[in-house]
Design a protein around this motif. Structure first.
Motif, short mmCIF file in Angstrom:
data_model
loop_
_atom_site.label_atom_id
_atom_site.label_comp_id
_atom_site.label_asym_id
_atom_site.label_seq_id
_atom_site.Cartn_x
_atom_site.Cartn_y
_atom_site.Cartn_z
N GLU A 30 0.81 -1.23 0.00
CA GLU A 30 0.00 0.00 0.00
C GLU A 30 0.84 1.27 0.00
O GLU A 30 0.52 2.26 0.66
CB GLU A 30 -0.98 -0.02 1.18
N TYR A 31 1.93 1.26 -0.77
CA TYR A 31 2.69 2.48 -0.98
C TYR A 31 1.83 3.46 -1.79
O TYR A 31 0.97 3.05 -2.57
CB TYR A 31 3.97 2.20 -1.78
N GLN A 32 2.08 4.74 -1.62
CA GLN A 32 1.39 5.74 -2.42
C GLN A 32 2.01 5.79 -3.83
O GLN A 32 3.05 5.21 -4.09
CB GLN A 32 1.48 7.10 -1.73
N GLY A 33 1.35 6.51 -4.72
CA GLY A 33 1.71 6.47 -6.13
C GLY A 33 3.16 6.78 -6.44
O GLY A 33 3.84 6.00 -7.12
N GLN A 34 3.66 7.92 -5.95
CA GLN A 34 5.03 8.30 -6.26
C GLN A 34 6.03 7.35 -5.63
O GLN A 34 7.02 6.96 -6.24
CB GLN A 34 5.31 9.73 -5.81
N GLU A 35 5.75 6.93 -4.40
CA GLU A 35 6.63 6.00 -3.71
C GLU A 35 6.66 4.65 -4.42
O GLU A 35 7.71 4.01 -4.52
CB GLU A 35 6.16 5.83 -2.26
N THR A 36 5.51 4.25 -4.96
CA THR A 36 5.42 2.98 -5.69
C THR A 36 6.30 2.98 -6.92
O THR A 36 7.10 2.06 -7.14
CB THR A 36 3.95 2.71 -6.10
N ILE A 37 6.18 4.02 -7.74
CA ILE A 37 6.94 4.02 -9.00
C ILE A 37 8.43 4.22 -8.74
O ILE A 37 9.27 3.65 -9.45
CB ILE A 37 6.38 5.07 -9.98
N GLU A 38 8.79 4.96 -7.70
CA GLU A 38 10.21 5.15 -7.39
C GLU A 38 10.83 3.84 -6.91
O GLU A 38 11.97 3.50 -7.29
CB GLU A 38 10.39 6.24 -6.33
N PHE A 39 10.10 3.08 -6.11
CA PHE A 39 10.61 1.79 -5.62
C PHE A 39 10.79 0.82 -6.79
O PHE A 39 11.82 0.15 -6.91
CB PHE A 39 9.68 1.20 -4.56
N ALA A 40 9.78 0.74 -7.65
CA ALA A 40 9.83 -0.21 -8.77
C ALA A 40 10.98 0.11 -9.72
O ALA A 40 11.70 -0.79 -10.17
CB ALA A 40 8.50 -0.20 -9.52
N VAL A 41 11.18 1.39 -10.03
CA VAL A 41 12.24 1.76 -10.95
C VAL A 41 13.62 1.56 -10.32
O VAL A 41 14.56 1.12 -10.97
CB VAL A 41 12.06 3.22 -11.43
N ALA A 42 13.73 1.88 -9.03
CA ALA A 42 15.01 1.67 -8.34
C ALA A 42 15.38 0.19 -8.32
O ALA A 42 16.54 -0.19 -8.52
CB ALA A 42 14.95 2.23 -6.93
N ALA A 43 14.38 -0.68 -8.08
CA ALA A 43 14.64 -2.13 -8.07
C ALA A 43 15.16 -2.58 -9.43
O ALA A 43 16.12 -3.36 -9.52
CB ALA A 43 13.36 -2.88 -7.71
N SER A 44 14.53 -2.10 -10.49
CA SER A 44 14.95 -2.53 -11.83
C SER A 44 16.26 -1.87 -12.24
O SER A 44 17.05 -2.47 -12.99
CB SER A 44 13.85 -2.21 -12.85
N CYS A 45 16.50 -0.66 -11.75
CA CYS A 45 17.80 -0.03 -12.02
C CYS A 45 18.92 -0.89 -11.45
O CYS A 45 19.92 -1.15 -12.14
CB CYS A 45 17.82 1.36 -11.38
N LEU A 46 18.77 -1.35 -10.23
CA LEU A 46 19.78 -2.19 -9.60
C LEU A 46 19.96 -3.51 -10.35
O LEU A 46 21.07 -4.03 -10.47
CB LEU A 46 19.42 -2.46 -8.14
N LYS A 47 18.87 -4.08 -10.87
CA LYS A 47 18.97 -5.35 -11.60
C LYS A 47 19.93 -5.26 -12.78
O LYS A 47 20.65 -6.22 -13.10
CB LYS A 47 17.58 -5.79 -12.11
N HIS A 48 19.99 -4.11 -13.43
CA HIS A 48 20.87 -3.96 -14.59
C HIS A 48 22.35 -4.11 -14.23
O HIS A 48 23.19 -4.27 -15.11
CB HIS A 48 20.65 -2.60 -15.25
N SER A 49 22.65 -4.10 -12.93
CA SER A 49 24.03 -4.24 -12.47
C SER A 49 24.36 -5.66 -12.04
O SER A 49 25.47 -5.92 -11.57
CB SER A 49 24.28 -3.29 -11.29
N ILE A 50 23.41 -6.59 -12.20
CA ILE A 50 23.56 -7.94 -11.64
C ILE A 50 23.52 -8.98 -12.75
O ILE A 50 22.62 -8.99 -13.59
CB ILE A 50 22.44 -8.21 -10.61
N GLU A 51 24.50 -9.87 -12.74
CA GLU A 51 24.55 -10.95 -13.72
C GLU A 51 23.41 -11.95 -13.49
O GLU A 51 23.03 -12.23 -12.36
CB GLU A 51 25.89 -11.70 -13.62
N GLY A 52 22.90 -12.52 -14.59
CA GLY A 52 21.84 -13.50 -14.50
C GLY A 52 20.46 -12.87 -14.56
O GLY A 52 20.31 -11.65 -14.52
#
Length: 341
Positions: A295-317
């Motif tokens: 139940e994150y609010q809208g801006q917090e939701t999209i910031e969390f999702a993008v940050a998670a995927s940003c970090l994934k680009h740095s990880i093998e596999g």
């Protein structure tokens, strides 16, 4: 309230040359596992959610190795049917600079592609579940799997389970025309639609103005109309669209938008230097699901999702092996990459 997520799809064996070697150069392939929905399941398990992955895998040791790769991260594999003869395979050649990455599939007649509706007891699978996730890759595997997806969505809807779908169009699996027909039927049941900057155009012919993806030009505001049209056509409660401006195979600008039917929320934009981009969209899906379940609010939701995927680009596999705290730190503005001691 239960926070149990069900993910349905194919777990695949990934074979990739070391580093940036091309297929025609390599003598060795590294073996790992992954797949759209499996990647989401691993991310959510790493975030601390109860996550169940539903699929079909052979009984032999290669199938077991794939299941073990999920168990390693705490994913519940008890609803993976064990039968059939083949694990789906994909070969990955990493791109660099102006040379794009390439994927070659070897997944015909895999255990999952030949699954039947009798393999899945959805009433049992959905017990105490809050969320059901699948992608457009899964119904592309066969006509039978497409019908199984529809059956699962109908039962999930009856049980008032939130349904998310990443459109995830793959032109090596089916045509745009067939994707539009099948996904149009499935999207009638979907609550949260997730797409990248091309999916709505490829699947539903909903095009973003002033955008040329192949030239790396993505007009963010134009996706407001795309999201509105998707909601109008299918009645989604939320639409999330990732916005990737590809400067080269190694360097991308990465952001996303969330539309809740009333307001639009745009994330900050990250300049990403890519280690491994496969699974980037899946890690976004997981971040979005985690945020919405909590139940994150809208801006917090999209910031969390993008940050998670940003970090994934740095990880093998395929799997995104990060914690909630790491994602929150980046979403909160710490993007320096400085050594933590």
């Amino acid at each position: 309230m239960s926070k149990k997520v069900i993910a349905f799809g194919e777990l695949m064996l990934r074979l990739a040359p070391e580093g940036y070697y091309r297929f025609v150069q390599t003598d060795n392939y590294g073996a790992t596992y992954g797949g759209g929905e499996a990647n989401v399941a691993v991310s959510l398990a790493n975030f601390g959610l109860k996550t169940i992955f539903v699929s079909k895998m052979p009984k032999h040791e290669i199938g077991q190795a794939g299941i073990n790769s999920l168990k390693k991260y705490g994913v519940d594999t008890s609803f993976i049917m064990r039968d059939g003869e083949r694990v789906g395979i994909y070969f990955l050649e990493k791109g660099a600079s102006q040379r794009p990455s390439k994927v070659i599939y070897d997944r015909r007649a895999s255990s999952m592609a030949t699954a039947s509706k009798e393999d899945f007891n959805w009433d049992k699978i959905f017990e105490d579940a809050q969320w059901f996730h699948f992608t457009g890759i899964t119904p592309a595997l066969s006509d039978d799997i497409a019908q199984i997806c529809i059956e699962a969505c109908k039962i999930a809807k009856e049980k008032k389970i939130t349904i998310s779908c990443d459109l995830n169009y793959r032109n090596k699996l089916w045509t745009k025309e067939k994707a539009g027909k099948i996904m149009g039927e499935l999207c009638k049941y979907v609550d949260v639609c997730i797409a990248n900057e091309e999916d709505a155009s490829d699947v539903f012919n909903i095009k973003a103005k002033h955008t040329d993806v192949s030239a790396g030009k993505v007009n963010y505001d134009s996706y407001k109309e795309v999201a509105q049209e998707l909601k109008k056509r299918f009645g989604f409660s939320k639409v999330a669209i990732t916005l990737r401006s590809s400067l080269s195979a190694n360097d991308n600008r990465w952001a996303a938008m969330l539309y809740d039917g009333k307001d639009f929320f745009f994330s900050r934009e990250y300049m990403v230097h890519i280690v491994d981009r496969v699974g980037g969209g899946d890690s976004f899906c997981a971040g979005l699901i985690y945020s919405l379940i909590n139940e994150y609010q809208g801006q917090e939701t999209i910031e969390f999702a993008v940050a998670a995927s940003c970090l994934k680009h740095s990880i093998e596999g395929d799997y995104n092996q990060v914690s909630v705290d790491e994602v929150k730190k980046l979403a909160g503005g710490d993007a320096s990459g400085r050594v933590q001691r």
